[in-house]
Design an enzyme around this catalytic site. Sequence first.
Site, PDB file in Angstrom:
ATOM      1  CG  HIS A 115      43.894  36.532  32.279  1.00  0.00           C
ATOM      2  ND1 HIS A 115      43.276  36.206  33.464  1.00  0.00           N
ATOM      3  CD2 HIS A 115      43.065  36.100  31.294  1.00  0.00           C
ATOM      4  CE1 HIS A 115      42.114  35.612  33.215  1.00  0.00           C
ATOM      5  NE2 HIS A 115      41.977  35.528  31.901  1.00  0.00           N
ATOM      6  CG  ASP A 146      45.744  35.765  38.360  1.00  0.00           C
ATOM      7  OD1 ASP A 146      46.699  36.088  39.088  1.00  0.00           O
ATOM      8  OD2 ASP A 146      45.237  36.536  37.517  1.00  0.00           O
ATOM      9  CG  ASP A 160      46.600  40.891  34.769  1.00  0.00           C
ATOM     10  OD1 ASP A 160      46.289  39.947  34.036  1.00  0.00           O
ATOM     11  OD2 ASP A 160      46.346  40.910  35.993  1.00  0.00           O
ATOM     12  CG  HIS A 161      49.322  37.446  34.987  1.00  0.00           C
ATOM     13  ND1 HIS A 161      49.804  37.071  36.216  1.00  0.00           N
ATOM     14  CD2 HIS A 161      48.073  37.941  35.211  1.00  0.00           C
ATOM     15  CE1 HIS A 161      48.901  37.309  37.143  1.00  0.00           C
ATOM     16  NE2 HIS A 161      47.834  37.836  36.556  1.00  0.00           N
ATOM     17  CG  HIS A 183      46.775  39.806  41.067  1.00  0.00           C
ATOM     18  ND1 HIS A 183      46.740  40.998  40.371  1.00  0.00           N
ATOM     19  CD2 HIS A 183      46.572  38.825  40.152  1.00  0.00           C
ATOM     20  CE1 HIS A 183      46.519  40.744  39.076  1.00  0.00           C
ATOM     21  NE2 HIS A 183      46.414  39.433  38.916  1.00  0.00           N
ATOM     22  CG  HIS A 188      46.903  33.181  33.959  1.00  0.00           C
ATOM     23  ND1 HIS A 188      47.692  33.648  34.984  1.00  0.00           N
ATOM     24  CD2 HIS A 188      45.846  34.039  33.908  1.00  0.00           C
ATOM     25  CE1 HIS A 188      47.137  34.716  35.520  1.00  0.00           C
ATOM     26  NE2 HIS A 188      46.015  34.986  34.884  1.00  0.00           N
ATOM     27  CG  HIS A 220      42.164  32.652  36.719  1.00  0.00           C
ATOM     28  ND1 HIS A 220      41.237  33.597  37.103  1.00  0.00           N
ATOM     29  CD2 HIS A 220      43.161  33.329  36.099  1.00  0.00           C
ATOM     30  CE1 HIS A 220      41.665  34.801  36.723  1.00  0.00           C
ATOM     31  NE2 HIS A 220      42.817  34.662  36.107  1.00  0.00           N
TER      32      HIS A 220
HETATM   33 FE   LIG Z   1      44.283  36.240  35.518  1.00  0.00          FE
END
Ligand SMILES: [Fe+2]
Length: 211
Positions: free
Chosen positions: A58, A126, A60-61, A165, A56, A109
């Site tokens: 975001h 996520d 942090d990915h 995560h 996805h 999400h």
């Molecule tokens: Fe996320």
Amino acid sequence: MIFKQINSGGDRNFSYLIYCEETKLAAVSDPSPDPVPVLNEIKKHSLELQYIFNTHSHPDHTGGNEYLKNRTGAKLVTFEGGGGDLGVNDGAVLNVGNISFEFIHTPGHTPDSICIKAGENLVTGDTLFVGKVGGTYTEEEAKVEFESLKKLMSLPGHLKVWPGHNYGIAPSSTIDNELKTNPFIMRLNKFEDFLWLKQNWATYKVEHGIQ
Ligand SMILES: [Fe+2]
């Protein structure tokens, strides 16, 4: 097929490196926030990275995408319309050597969330964590995620769940195990129950000793 879970820093983020032993062709899922451990593995095994998957959008990915692309020439794969070199729809399949990757659209999400199936492995980003599920902000998003999780839970029970995560009591799980133990998944019969747990998660965690 070799499947490796890699700690990639940030908020206990996991990256995944999957490669074909015969052809040395590889793909990686979410090589972020720190792409260096992933690149080190690629070099160590003399792999040719064909694709970078993002579960996805975001940061942090996605933060390691450019770093890794520039060093490997791999193509970025995202959900359709997500700005990758290649967009995938629900049910799309990509082959890397003798490995088949199947993409499953699991919005909630984020609207562009995807899960990736490779053999017995399911990378869940996520959308699904061990014992938890992805965060949502609104009731509408929670409902969309609820439907996506039902779709995931219809997959074979022996599939290994590999989250984005390390939030659970173990770094991976199975569909069967989540069906039996994940309190959100155990509430997939009724949306109101699922939503209640989302809204009361902080209290529920304390009451049930969940970290
Ligand atoms: Fe996320």
